[in-house]
Write a protein that holds these residues in place. Sequence first.
Motif, PDB file in Angstrom:
ATOM      1  N   ALA A 122      36.320  64.586  24.839  1.00  0.00           N
ATOM      2  CA  ALA A 122      36.941  64.102  26.075  1.00  0.00           C
ATOM      3  C   ALA A 122      36.924  65.251  27.073  1.00  0.00           C
ATOM      4  O   ALA A 122      37.488  66.327  26.803  1.00  0.00           O
ATOM      5  CB  ALA A 122      38.359  63.625  25.816  1.00  0.00           C
ATOM      6  N   HIS A 123      36.194  65.030  28.178  1.00  0.00           N
ATOM      7  CA  HIS A 123      36.117  66.043  29.237  1.00  0.00           C
ATOM      8  C   HIS A 123      37.197  65.726  30.263  1.00  0.00           C
ATOM      9  O   HIS A 123      37.151  64.667  30.904  1.00  0.00           O
ATOM     10  CB  HIS A 123      34.734  66.013  29.884  1.00  0.00           C
ATOM     11  CG  HIS A 123      33.624  66.300  28.919  1.00  0.00           C
ATOM     12  ND1 HIS A 123      33.077  67.547  28.732  1.00  0.00           N
ATOM     13  CD2 HIS A 123      32.949  65.465  28.060  1.00  0.00           C
ATOM     14  CE1 HIS A 123      32.105  67.473  27.836  1.00  0.00           C
ATOM     15  NE2 HIS A 123      32.023  66.204  27.398  1.00  0.00           N
ATOM     16  N   ALA A 170      30.823  57.742  28.328  1.00  0.00           N
ATOM     17  CA  ALA A 170      31.625  56.669  28.926  1.00  0.00           C
ATOM     18  C   ALA A 170      32.393  57.269  30.092  1.00  0.00           C
ATOM     19  O   ALA A 170      33.098  58.277  29.940  1.00  0.00           O
ATOM     20  CB  ALA A 170      32.583  56.073  27.906  1.00  0.00           C
ATOM     21  N   LEU A 171      32.206  56.674  31.267  1.00  0.00           N
ATOM     22  CA  LEU A 171      32.904  57.176  32.458  1.00  0.00           C
ATOM     23  C   LEU A 171      33.309  55.987  33.328  1.00  0.00           C
ATOM     24  O   LEU A 171      32.771  54.888  33.207  1.00  0.00           O
ATOM     25  CB  LEU A 171      32.043  58.170  33.238  1.00  0.00           C
ATOM     26  CG  LEU A 171      30.538  57.905  33.400  1.00  0.00           C
ATOM     27  CD1 LEU A 171      30.257  56.816  34.371  1.00  0.00           C
ATOM     28  CD2 LEU A 171      29.830  59.198  33.794  1.00  0.00           C
ATOM     29  N   LEU A 172      34.265  56.263  34.184  1.00  0.00           N
ATOM     30  CA  LEU A 172      34.752  55.200  35.054  1.00  0.00           C
ATOM     31  C   LEU A 172      33.684  54.848  36.082  1.00  0.00           C
ATOM     32  O   LEU A 172      32.940  55.724  36.547  1.00  0.00           O
ATOM     33  CB  LEU A 172      36.034  55.652  35.762  1.00  0.00           C
ATOM     34  CG  LEU A 172      37.228  55.901  34.829  1.00  0.00           C
ATOM     35  CD1 LEU A 172      38.387  56.505  35.610  1.00  0.00           C
ATOM     36  CD2 LEU A 172      37.662  54.609  34.153  1.00  0.00           C
ATOM     37  N   PRO A 173      33.597  53.553  36.413  1.00  0.00           N
ATOM     38  CA  PRO A 173      32.562  53.107  37.367  1.00  0.00           C
ATOM     39  C   PRO A 173      32.892  53.514  38.796  1.00  0.00           C
ATOM     40  O   PRO A 173      33.213  52.674  39.646  1.00  0.00           O
ATOM     41  CB  PRO A 173      32.568  51.595  37.184  1.00  0.00           C
ATOM     42  CG  PRO A 173      33.957  51.276  36.738  1.00  0.00           C
ATOM     43  CD  PRO A 173      34.418  52.417  35.898  1.00  0.00           C
ATOM     44  N   LEU A 174      32.838  54.826  39.068  1.00  0.00           N
ATOM     45  CA  LEU A 174      33.140  55.345  40.396  1.00  0.00           C
ATOM     46  C   LEU A 174      31.945  56.101  40.927  1.00  0.00           C
ATOM     47  O   LEU A 174      31.036  56.459  40.176  1.00  0.00           O
ATOM     48  CB  LEU A 174      34.365  56.272  40.341  1.00  0.00           C
ATOM     49  CG  LEU A 174      35.671  55.621  39.825  1.00  0.00           C
ATOM     50  CD1 LEU A 174      36.731  56.694  39.643  1.00  0.00           C
ATOM     51  CD2 LEU A 174      36.140  54.535  40.781  1.00  0.00           C
ATOM     52  N   ASP A 175      31.945  56.361  42.215  1.00  0.00           N
ATOM     53  CA  ASP A 175      30.871  57.133  42.820  1.00  0.00           C
ATOM     54  C   ASP A 175      30.851  58.523  42.237  1.00  0.00           C
ATOM     55  O   ASP A 175      31.890  59.126  41.965  1.00  0.00           O
ATOM     56  CB  ASP A 175      31.056  57.200  44.336  1.00  0.00           C
ATOM     57  CG  ASP A 175      29.954  57.970  45.020  1.00  0.00           C
ATOM     58  OD1 ASP A 175      28.815  57.451  45.041  1.00  0.00           O
ATOM     59  OD2 ASP A 175      30.223  59.101  45.476  1.00  0.00           O
ATOM     60  N   LEU A 186      35.904  61.966  31.563  1.00  0.00           N
ATOM     61  CA  LEU A 186      34.869  61.153  30.919  1.00  0.00           C
ATOM     62  C   LEU A 186      34.810  61.504  29.436  1.00  0.00           C
ATOM     63  O   LEU A 186      35.323  62.530  28.999  1.00  0.00           O
ATOM     64  CB  LEU A 186      33.489  61.363  31.571  1.00  0.00           C
ATOM     65  CG  LEU A 186      32.912  62.794  31.602  1.00  0.00           C
ATOM     66  CD1 LEU A 186      32.092  63.044  30.345  1.00  0.00           C
ATOM     67  CD2 LEU A 186      32.031  62.971  32.837  1.00  0.00           C
ATOM     68  N   LEU A 187      34.136  60.624  28.665  1.00  0.00           N
ATOM     69  CA  LEU A 187      34.019  60.807  27.224  1.00  0.00           C
ATOM     70  C   LEU A 187      32.537  60.885  26.841  1.00  0.00           C
ATOM     71  O   LEU A 187      31.685  60.194  27.425  1.00  0.00           O
ATOM     72  CB  LEU A 187      34.663  59.643  26.471  1.00  0.00           C
ATOM     73  CG  LEU A 187      36.188  59.494  26.619  1.00  0.00           C
ATOM     74  CD1 LEU A 187      36.629  58.215  25.940  1.00  0.00           C
ATOM     75  CD2 LEU A 187      36.909  60.679  25.994  1.00  0.00           C
ATOM     76  N   THR A 188      32.236  61.703  25.845  1.00  0.00           N
ATOM     77  CA  THR A 188      30.878  61.768  25.295  1.00  0.00           C
ATOM     78  C   THR A 188      30.938  61.718  23.771  1.00  0.00           C
ATOM     79  O   THR A 188      31.922  62.189  23.168  1.00  0.00           O
ATOM     80  CB  THR A 188      30.142  63.047  25.717  1.00  0.00           C
ATOM     81  OG1 THR A 188      30.906  64.190  25.260  1.00  0.00           O
ATOM     82  CG2 THR A 188      29.990  63.107  27.231  1.00  0.00           C
TER      83      THR A 188
END
Length: 584
Positions: A122-123, A170-175, A186-188
């Motif tokens: 988790a970053h 996995a990251l939020l659908p943001l710019d 974000l998660l990797t």
Amino acid sequence: MKSAFILWRKSIFTRLIVTFLLIVSPIYLVAFLIYNWGINSVKEELEGTMKSQLSFYSSNLDTEIQRVNSLLFNTLYDSNLTDLANLISKLSDYDTYQSINNLQQRLLVLQNSNIYVSNVTAHIPSADMIVTSNDGRGPLEQEPLHYFNSAKSNSKSQLLLYKGDIYLRALLPLDINYRIEKKVHLLTVKLSIERIRAALGQLETRRDSGAVLLLPDNKMILSDAVDIEFASSLKNVLISRLKEAPSGTIVLENDKLQYFAVYMKSDYLNTALVQYVPMEALTEKAEQFKTLFLFFSLSAVLVIALYMLSAFKFIQQPMLKLIRVLRQMEMGNLNVEITHRRTDEFGFLFQRFNGMMKNLNQLIDQVYKQQILTQQAELRQLQSQINPHFLYNTYFVLYNMAMSEDYDNVKLFTHQLGSYLKYITRNAAEDVPLHIEVDHARTYCDIQSLRFYNRIEVEFGHIPPSCRDKLVPRLILQPVIENAFEHGISDMKSGGWLVVRFEKENDGFVIIVEDNGPSISEARVHELNRLLTPGRDDVSEITAIVNIHRRLRLKFGEESGLSFEVGDKGGLRVNIFVREQGAN
């Protein structure tokens, strides 16, 4: 050579063999088709098995990654993660520790839920930290954070490659700029290449087989048995084939060995999975079919050979015996017999043939004896046919000589007349040398010359040396000359002319008797030749001539005999042909 080929082509033996081959060929063709069908079936079965294995593995990998992504996106909204990302400044140290610990436990559960996951991270840039499933809290690194924030993935699974490792994110659908500016977490997930390689090893079902996973950047994960150089060749071919079809088969060669490969592309991961086996693996089961087919082929060849041998022994050999005997009969040898040991149809046929030849020889012997008797009777008839007018005129000439006291010519004349009568009446030989027959004809012409003094000129040509001693039937020339005197030149007051000449030919010789008597028409010559045809009864006019013709044909064959034609001076020309090739 050509006639022998035509005879062979028309032979019964050839037709039997061709018929047998026509019968066997469809059976052999069916066996060949079954053999090909069996080989193709084995290949199709193995190919289908490889495709099923490949499809199962690919589907299983897609399913596992989808489940990881699903858990990963659920964790993205975990309360502990959001607290650390948004409320880190308001949390006490205990709450911070508790949130980090709870988040690590959550990440560890995600890691343990899938065999391909080796670490989950988790970053959290707002808290300037990372939390991993393996090590817990750690310092935030900007380089990987920036890569995972900005990297674009060509797959629906968000599969990324970073420094030789495989990641899911996995990251939020943001710019992207907003995420970076606002330090959005974000998660990797790091996937274990070794575990993927171990899973690929399950596809190594045969010796020298292997499996390759082609990643989106054209890097490869190889099973343990795969040669790197071979994998590189396989990759080049695979990249080209993927442009044509998402799945299919490949045949390639390496170190003089052929390999068969099945490939399948995953749209979700944007990867391609390849499984290959040596080409001999496709044919190892087909070898059984090949062995059976070779055994069947050898059996078919053996059967054909045995049939040909049997047909040659029981049919062709007896037929060849019969043909050889028939050819000997054509050459005139009738003392032939066919031996056959087996009591089969040919034995019955040859036994009857031998009996027929025995009867035929007996009949021929009877006919031949009858012809000899006929020939002797005809000769005696010629001997008895002394023309009374000839005797009357001869004695009259002799009387005149005696009255005129021309004793020298009387001596010569009586000697000639005695020789003539002796040859006619007392010579028992049926065949005489040609020069003796000609001498007798000369004697006859000398007698006639004295009778027709200064009215008729007689010329005799030279006998070819090779023909002088040839045996010919007696009285074949003098009756022809007598016929020329009687019907041709006896009535001429002067200028009578008669010639006898001899011509050598390759197969015998010709005696030509020609006079310059009254002109004779072609129609009359044709009629005379027609009277020489066998079976004619209306030959009383030239009975002696016909007898000579028959005797010559009986002695020398059908090519010998007499023929008539118009002479050069308009009179009649008689050709006496003696063909030595047909001599009996």
